[in-house]
Design a protein around this motif. Structure first.
Motif, mmCIF file in Angstrom:
data_model
loop_
_atom_site.group_PDB
_atom_site.id
_atom_site.type_symbol
_atom_site.label_atom_id
_atom_site.label_comp_id
_atom_site.label_asym_id
_atom_site.label_seq_id
_atom_site.Cartn_x
_atom_site.Cartn_y
_atom_site.Cartn_z
ATOM 1 N N MET A 315 0.817 -1.216 0.073
ATOM 2 C CA MET A 315 0.091 -0.079 -0.114
ATOM 3 C C MET A 315 0.944 1.357 -0.044
ATOM 4 O O MET A 315 1.796 1.243 0.767
ATOM 5 C CB MET A 315 -0.829 -0.105 1.203
ATOM 6 N N VAL A 316 0.708 2.012 -0.994
ATOM 7 C CA VAL A 316 1.641 3.273 -0.956
ATOM 8 C C VAL A 316 0.880 4.286 -0.243
ATOM 9 O O VAL A 316 -0.152 4.612 -0.442
ATOM 10 C CB VAL A 316 1.878 3.924 -2.457
ATOM 11 N N LYS A 317 1.623 4.942 0.743
ATOM 12 C CA LYS A 317 0.690 5.836 1.709
ATOM 13 C C LYS A 317 0.594 7.417 1.097
ATOM 14 O O LYS A 317 1.448 8.281 1.614
ATOM 15 C CB LYS A 317 1.565 5.931 3.045
ATOM 16 N N THR A 318 -0.240 7.247 0.104
ATOM 17 C CA THR A 318 -0.333 8.761 -0.784
ATOM 18 C C THR A 318 -1.936 8.939 -0.582
ATOM 19 O O THR A 318 -2.498 8.851 -1.481
ATOM 20 C CB THR A 318 0.088 8.705 -1.873
ATOM 21 N N PRO A 319 -2.553 9.519 0.614
ATOM 22 C CA PRO A 319 -3.873 9.830 0.712
ATOM 23 C C PRO A 319 -4.288 10.625 -0.340
ATOM 24 O O PRO A 319 -5.381 10.414 -0.675
ATOM 25 C CB PRO A 319 -4.042 10.357 2.278
ATOM 26 N N ALA A 320 -3.729 11.376 -1.144
ATOM 27 C CA ALA A 320 -4.219 12.126 -2.335
ATOM 28 C C ALA A 320 -4.582 11.220 -3.255
ATOM 29 O O ALA A 320 -5.392 11.649 -4.379
ATOM 30 C CB ALA A 320 -3.109 13.252 -2.749
ATOM 31 N N CYS A 321 -4.059 10.143 -3.124
ATOM 32 C CA CYS A 321 -4.274 9.180 -4.462
ATOM 33 C C CYS A 321 -3.734 7.674 -3.790
ATOM 34 O O CYS A 321 -2.784 7.462 -4.156
ATOM 35 C CB CYS A 321 -3.599 9.513 -5.694
ATOM 36 N N PRO A 322 -4.771 7.194 -3.263
ATOM 37 C CA PRO A 322 -4.226 5.620 -2.390
ATOM 38 C C PRO A 322 -3.702 4.710 -3.707
ATOM 39 O O PRO A 322 -4.471 4.860 -4.636
ATOM 40 C CB PRO A 322 -5.259 5.158 -1.704
ATOM 41 N N VAL A 323 -2.759 4.113 -3.375
ATOM 42 C CA VAL A 323 -2.188 3.005 -4.356
ATOM 43 C C VAL A 323 -2.014 1.856 -3.686
ATOM 44 O O VAL A 323 -1.268 1.729 -2.649
ATOM 45 C CB VAL A 323 -0.883 3.583 -5.133
ATOM 46 N N ALA A 324 -2.554 0.783 -4.423
ATOM 47 C CA ALA A 324 -2.259 -0.733 -3.703
ATOM 48 C C ALA A 324 -1.573 -1.396 -5.282
ATOM 49 O O ALA A 324 -1.965 -1.233 -6.220
ATOM 50 C CB ALA A 324 -3.262 -1.217 -3.395
ATOM 51 N N VAL A 325 -0.159 -2.069 -4.824
ATOM 52 C CA VAL A 325 0.296 -2.431 -5.981
ATOM 53 C C VAL A 325 0.569 -3.996 -5.820
ATOM 54 O O VAL A 325 1.335 -3.959 -4.355
ATOM 55 C CB VAL A 325 1.456 -1.633 -6.486
ATOM 56 N N ALA A 326 0.584 -5.062 -6.479
ATOM 57 C CA ALA A 326 1.064 -6.351 -6.243
ATOM 58 C C ALA A 326 1.809 -6.682 -7.630
ATOM 59 O O ALA A 326 1.422 -6.746 -8.490
ATOM 60 C CB ALA A 326 -0.087 -7.406 -6.195
ATOM 61 N N THR A 327 3.136 -6.658 -7.411
ATOM 62 C CA THR A 327 4.284 -7.011 -8.388
ATOM 63 C C THR A 327 4.103 -8.302 -9.136
ATOM 64 O O THR A 327 3.706 -9.278 -8.061
ATOM 65 C CB THR A 327 5.812 -6.788 -8.173
ATOM 66 N N VAL A 328 4.203 -8.690 -10.241
ATOM 67 C CA VAL A 328 4.483 -9.874 -10.710
ATOM 68 C C VAL A 328 5.721 -10.638 -10.483
ATOM 69 O O VAL A 328 6.811 -10.204 -10.429
ATOM 70 C CB VAL A 328 4.261 -9.728 -12.178
ATOM 71 N N ALA A 329 5.536 -11.784 -9.916
ATOM 72 C CA ALA A 329 6.494 -12.591 -9.573
ATOM 73 C C ALA A 329 7.125 -13.303 -10.465
ATOM 74 O O ALA A 329 6.817 -14.066 -11.261
ATOM 75 C CB ALA A 329 6.173 -13.748 -8.542
ATOM 76 N N GLY A 330 8.543 -13.201 -10.938
ATOM 77 C CA GLY A 330 9.189 -13.546 -11.834
ATOM 78 C C GLY A 330 8.942 -13.004 -13.180
ATOM 79 O O GLY A 330 8.152 -12.085 -13.334
ATOM 80 N N GLU A 331 9.101 -13.922 -14.054
ATOM 81 C CA GLU A 331 8.880 -13.299 -15.888
ATOM 82 C C GLU A 331 7.726 -14.342 -16.026
ATOM 83 O O GLU A 331 7.519 -15.521 -16.128
ATOM 84 C CB GLU A 331 9.965 -14.092 -16.577
ATOM 85 N N VAL A 332 6.487 -13.524 -16.236
ATOM 86 C CA VAL A 332 5.287 -14.067 -16.660
ATOM 87 C C VAL A 332 4.885 -13.388 -18.082
ATOM 88 O O VAL A 332 4.737 -12.249 -18.209
ATOM 89 C CB VAL A 332 4.070 -13.852 -15.472
#
Ligand SMILES: Cc1cc2nc3c(=O)[nH]c(=O)nc-3n(C[C@H](O)[C@H](O)[C@H](O)COP(=O)(O)OP(=O)(O)OC[C@H]3O[C@@H](n4cnc5c(N)ncnc54)[C@H](O)[C@@H]3O)c2cc1C
Length: 381
Positions: A315-332
């Motif tokens: 969770m990126v703590k930017t209340p002006a625009c909250p962001v949640a990111v789950a990166t891709v594991a390895g090369e897909v």
């Protein structure tokens, strides 16, 4: 019996010690730290300014209290200078301390920007409580802050500083912020959100020099543009602290190389947290280090255990625009399916069979992160 020695009193070192004490209340435990050993949650450093919190208010306990809770000796202001795996000792100033098992929880160093100018050495970074205290002192002297780096930590500080009433410039080499984690549409939403609270972006550029001015500093960019500022904060990245391990002959790659049992290449020496590269993964976040701490505590108390990583969205703590990111594991092999609406951006990374492998969510869409995380494959099953 020689103690278990942990080097480092950050979240990795203290979480491991707490997990260990759940399983083993009596083995002697020594925690050695270069800093003052206060317990604190590092993620708070980038959202505490707008709340007006001082370093003392962020700290949850002083070193003696932590030592008492953990039934441990905590040696503060003690920098380990050498590890001797053959003799099973570490050296701190004039003292040699023997260990039965040694754990490296050394963290990561901020990458220093390459800058010219007579004030290049005045550029700050905030990677621990003492840095935060210095930073707060500096920003009390002026309203203008220039942040070098628009990654996760740079964006969080930008939001926090603007919320605390500062004028914020962000200089970032890519054409949009958080470019290593987000697809373009999500990054642009974040860019707009932060611009909406007053953050001024200088994208596609780097700073080349910082010089003193009549008041404050002047930051010169690679296109010759100058930014007048009172404080320069660098947030261009972190590098795992590997020097001590390397000098002791441990295998080191991007981080200190450990297997899924958190064991290094030397017997009875382990590593976790930001300094460690676990089975090829360097993940400098809280959830991975907590999983590592649980597995390592079990190993240290005699139950062979391998660390498992579920999908761990950040969770990126930017209340002006909250962001949640789950990166891709390895090369897909796959592609982003991007949906933009008034509720924000929902970007899903799917393979050819429409199986979800990662996501980036902004605004209200970030609210579905837990439901989506349940659909993701484990990062390290
Ligand atoms: C501003 C900021 C915001 C963040 N926000 C988030 C977030 O929202 N979510 C998230 O998941 N992650 C976040 N992170 C990352 C997360 O905080 C880190 O992954 C985590 O705190 C690392 O803990 P650590 O114990 O490995 O390292 P550290 O906290 O750096 O601890 C390292 C310890 O080792 C000691 N040490 C180092 N060398 C020596 C030596 N030679 N001798 C003795 N002691 C030594 C240091 O004194 C220190 O006590 C953020 C990081 C920062 C900087």
């Amino acid at each position: 019996m020689e103690p278990i020695v942990i080097i480092g009193s950050g979240l990795a070192g203290y979480t491991l010690a707490r997990e260990l004490r759940k399983l083993d209340k009596t083995t002697p435990l020594v925690i050695i730290t270069a800093d003052d050993g206060r317990a604190y949650s590092k993620p708070m450093l980038s959202n505490a300014l707008a709340q007006g919190k001082s370093a003392d208010q962020i700290a949850s306990a002083l070193a003696p209290a932590v030592a008492a809770q953990l039934n441990a000796e905590v040696l503060t202001h003690s920098r380990v200078e050498q590890i001797d795996p053959a003799a099973r000792t570490v050296r701190v100033a004039q003292r040699v301390i023997a260990y039965s098992k040694l754990v490296l929880a050394l963290g990561a160093d901020p990458v220093r920007p390459q800058l010219a100018g007579d004030a290049a050495d005045q550029v700050l970074s905030v990677n621990d409580l003492l840095d935060y205290a210095r930073f707060r002192e500096q920003i009390a002297n002026g309203k203008r802050v220039t942040i070098l780096g628009g990654g996760l930590i740079g964006c969080e500080f930008a939001n926090d500083l603007s919320g605390a009433g500062h004028h914020v410039d962000v200089v970032h080499p890519a054409l949009y912020p958080l470019d290593r984690l987000l697809p373009e549409a999500a990054a642009q939403d974040l860019q707009r959100g932060l611009a909406g609270v007053g953050v001024v972006w200088h994208l596609g550029h780097t700073a080349v020099a910082v010089n003193r001015a009549a008041t404050g500093y002047v930051v010169t960019l690679d296109d010759g543009k100058v930014l007048e500022t009172d404080v320069v904060l660098s947030a261009i990245g972190l590098r795992p602290r590997t020097q001590l391990a390397q000098a002791a002959g441990l295998q080191v790659a991007r981080g200190i190389v450990v297997n899924r049992g958190l064991a290094t290449s030397q017997s009875d020496v382990f590593a976790l947290g930001d300094c460690a590269e676990v089975n090829g993964h360097v993940l400098p976040y809280v959830l991975p280090l907590m999983a590592q701490a649980r597995a390592l505590a079990a190993n240290l108390s005699g139950t062979p255990t391998q660390v498992v990583y579920p999908a761990m969205p950040v969770m990126v703590k930017t209340p002006a625009c909250p962001v949640a990111v789950a990166t891709v594991a390895g090369e897909v092999a796959g592609s982003w399916q991007v949906d933009c609406s008034d509720d924000g951006v929902c970007a899903l990374y799917q393979d050819g069979n429409e199986i979800l492998h990662g996501f980036a969510l902004t605004g209200k869409q970030a609210g579905q992160r837990q439901a989506l995380a349940r659909q993701l494959p484990a990062l390290m099953p």
